[in-house]
Scaffold this active site. Structure first.
Site, PDB file in Angstrom:
ATOM      1  N   ARG A 135     128.554  49.691  20.694  1.00 24.12           N
ATOM      2  CA  ARG A 135     128.428  49.251  22.308  1.00 24.12           C
ATOM      3  C   ARG A 135     128.259  50.145  23.304  1.00 24.12           C
ATOM      4  O   ARG A 135     127.789  49.836  24.503  1.00 24.12           O
ATOM      5  CB  ARG A 135     129.399  47.896  22.690  1.00 24.12           C
ATOM      6  CG  ARG A 135     129.036  46.727  22.055  1.00 24.12           C
ATOM      7  CD  ARG A 135     130.083  45.713  22.665  1.00 24.12           C
ATOM      8  NE  ARG A 135     131.442  45.965  21.761  1.00 24.12           N
ATOM      9  CZ  ARG A 135     132.589  45.410  22.338  1.00 24.12           C
ATOM     10  NH1 ARG A 135     132.728  44.742  23.517  1.00 24.12           N
ATOM     11  NH2 ARG A 135     133.735  45.875  21.569  1.00 24.12           N
ATOM     12  N   GLN A 148     136.264  58.824   6.649  1.00 26.16           N
ATOM     13  CA  GLN A 148     136.264  57.489   6.050  1.00 26.16           C
ATOM     14  C   GLN A 148     134.722  57.263   6.122  1.00 26.16           C
ATOM     15  O   GLN A 148     133.990  56.781   7.008  1.00 26.16           O
ATOM     16  CB  GLN A 148     136.880  56.718   7.280  1.00 26.16           C
ATOM     17  CG  GLN A 148     136.671  55.150   6.864  1.00 26.16           C
ATOM     18  CD  GLN A 148     137.508  54.131   7.717  1.00 26.16           C
ATOM     19  OE1 GLN A 148     137.368  54.361   8.872  1.00 26.16           O
ATOM     20  NE2 GLN A 148     137.754  53.011   7.333  1.00 26.16           N
ATOM     21  N   ASN A 174     132.157  89.895  61.864  1.00 28.83           N
ATOM     22  CA  ASN A 174     131.139  88.532  62.179  1.00 28.83           C
ATOM     23  C   ASN A 174     130.162  88.986  61.645  1.00 28.83           C
ATOM     24  O   ASN A 174     129.255  89.957  61.471  1.00 28.83           O
ATOM     25  CB  ASN A 174     130.823  88.665  63.790  1.00 28.83           C
ATOM     26  CG  ASN A 174     130.345  87.333  64.030  1.00 28.83           C
ATOM     27  OD1 ASN A 174     129.501  86.723  63.402  1.00 28.83           O
ATOM     28  ND2 ASN A 174     130.943  86.740  65.179  1.00 28.83           N
ATOM     29  N   SER A 178     145.140  55.190  18.031  1.00 29.00           N
ATOM     30  CA  SER A 178     143.552  54.923  18.192  1.00 29.00           C
ATOM     31  C   SER A 178     142.861  55.844  18.959  1.00 29.00           C
ATOM     32  O   SER A 178     143.328  56.235  20.409  1.00 29.00           O
ATOM     33  CB  SER A 178     143.400  53.692  18.731  1.00 29.00           C
ATOM     34  OG  SER A 178     143.672  52.578  17.735  1.00 29.00           O
TER      35      SER A 178
END
Length: 501
Positions: free
Chosen positions: A38, A103, A417, A130
């Site tokens: 998703r 896995q 300056n 998780s």
């Protein structure tokens, strides 16, 4: 805020327990094998970023907070990318025994943890986390581990107003935990339960290994559920306890860009509220971000003195320090910088210290639309105006560069300056060179200072000059082409266009 997982300057915590010490040893298993369909992204879900860092790195911070002796990350989808990213981060921090197992295929949460068992020592306690649940607090996990010892299975649970999709906690008549029922397998009565399992548990290692060997996939999904070990433990007479929290943000996971954005905003709002409780004035806490810096590894940390004011849509990255009374205008991006008391950063200013850092002195005025790059070191009362860029340069107290200028690899003295449109030409195509502008120098507009060069104290450089040689103190230096005037000169006129035949 904790030390950064990926920070090279902040080593990871060393394990608090000797691996051979038995019951007090603690290992962590992180499930990070999911595809995250998703998310609709080529980037694996656990590498999507929250507050500037991958989700998985936040979870590994949790393992560091527990002083785990070993962390086993179970990878699957995008395994090579996940492992390379995570191993590099751990290597930068050091001190974390990080291992990876794969896995393949992905057959459920129980199957995922089964892959990790051979990499575990088999003693002590195992905490299962998780990889897409990034905001669990260290004290929550510590309480969960304490609840599991010496020989109990402890579940982290939360009460949700809408528990749809979560595994429900089933309790017996004595309120003891009897099991977890996944949403798709739950009855109507069980779906009415609002206490849900977070996906995080702490369990004695030997119990975990024994239960995993007995798992089956006889369920609606045909998967091996890690949650099934709860009922097994109950059947074996092992106490199962639940450490229940009310803060759903701590156990919120990420499955879509919308959820990632919602979690980002919730996380940022929590940080904003903490700062406001300390007295920081935020014009709108919903338009405010503190992020980690993946380039330097610096953890996002905003440290504020008293009476700091921050306008809308400001982003702070890495470690940023704001002194007393600092004002930050709208739409500023500030990374790895220290800004001293009373300084004003006007809107749309970009300050990025990267690893070298940037410092802004007391009472300085910066912006709007200014850019300070790594190594910019500004003294007190310095003025850096609109569309001025400063990189690897030091400006002493009272120096001013108010308009449309560039200062790179420069040392600028007090009260200088520096005129509009002027630049230091610090790069010869191969090497960088330094420009020194001593105190009280006046650099006119539209000048080029070709480094290496020194402009002596009190000197003046006339507008439009290109200075390639050092000048003595107090001198006026002018280096420009001779002005030529041609009176009554006619500008060339365009020839009329002849129509095509």
């Amino acid at each position: 805020m904790t030390a950064a997982f990926a920070s090279p300057s902040a080593p990871l915590a060393s394990p608090a327990s000797d691996p051979t010490s038995g019951g007090d040893a603690l290992d962590v298993v992180v499930m990070a094998a999911g595809k995250g369909t998703r998310m609709k992204s080529r980037t694996p879900k656990v590498l999507q970023r929250l507050a500037g860092r991958p989700l998985l790195w936040h979870v590994l911070d949790q393992a560091v907070s527990l002083a785990a002796r070993r962390v086993v990350v179970v990878t699957g989808h995008g395994a090579a990318e996940v492992e390379a990213s995570t191993a590099g981060a751990a290597g930068a921090g050091g001190g974390l025994d990080l291992q990876f197992v794969r896995q393949e295929p992905q057959l459920g949460t129980g199957h995922a943890v089964q892959q990790a068992v051979p990499a575990l020592a088999g003693d002590g306690t195992v905490v299962v986390l998780s990889g897409d649940v990034p905001l669990t607090r260290a004290d929550t996990l510590a309480a969960l581990v304490a609840a599991s010892r010496p020989d109990r299975l402890a579940l982290l649970t939360v009460t949700l107003p809408d528990p749809t999709g979560y595994g429900r906690i089933v309790r017996g008549a004595d309120d003891a935990v009897q099991g977890i029922v996944e949403h798709k397998d739950a009855s109507d009565a069980q779906r009415a339960i609002d206490e849900v399992y977070s996906g995080i548990m702490a369990v004695p290692a030997r119990l975990l290994a024994a239960c995993l060997r007995r798992l089956s996939n006889d369920n609606a999904q045909g998967e091996y559920y890690l949650t099934d070990i709860v009922a097994m433990a109950v059947a074996d007479g092992v106490p199962v306890v639940a450490h229940r929290i009310a803060d759903a943000l701590q156990v919120a996971g990420v499955n879509s860009p919308l959820q990632l954005a919602e979690l980002e905003r919730a996380h940022q709002l929590r940080q904003a509220r903490a700062l406001m409780e300390q007295g920081v004035r935020l014009a709108d806490p919903a338009r405010f971000d503190v992020r980690d810096d993946p380039r330097s590894g610096a953890r996002g940390q905003l440290v504020c003195g008293q009476d700091v004011e921050i306008d809308v849509n400001c982003v702070f990255t890495g470690r940023v320090e704001l002194g007393e009374g600092v004002q930050i205008g709208a739409h500023c991006c500030i990374a790895n910088a220290a800004i001293a008391a009373g300084a004003v950063i006007h809107p749309f200013t970009h300050i990025d210290g990267e690893k070298a850092g940037v410092s802004v002195g007391a009472g300085a005025l910066i912006g709007p639309f200014a850019r300070l790059r790594p190594g910019a070191q500004l003294g007190s009362e310095v003025h850096i105006g609109n569309f001025v860029e400063v990189k690897n340069s030091t400006l002493a107290d009272g120096a001013k560069a108010n308009h449309l200028a560039y200062l790179g690899d420069a040392t600028v003295g007090e009260r200088v300056n520096y005129g509009a449109g002027s630049i230091t030409a610090n790069y010869d195509g191969a090497n960088k060179h330094r420009t020194v502008i001593e105190a009280d120098v006046h650099i006119g507009s539209n000048c080029v200072l070709v480094a290496p060069v020194t402009i002596g104290a009190g000197g003046t450089v006339g507008g439009g000059s290109t200075i390639a040689k050092s000048t003595p103190p107090g001198a006026l230096s002018v280096a420009r082409g001779k002005q030529i005037v041609k009176e009554n000169w006619q500008r060339p006129a365009k020839q009329p266009r002849v129509p095509e035949a």
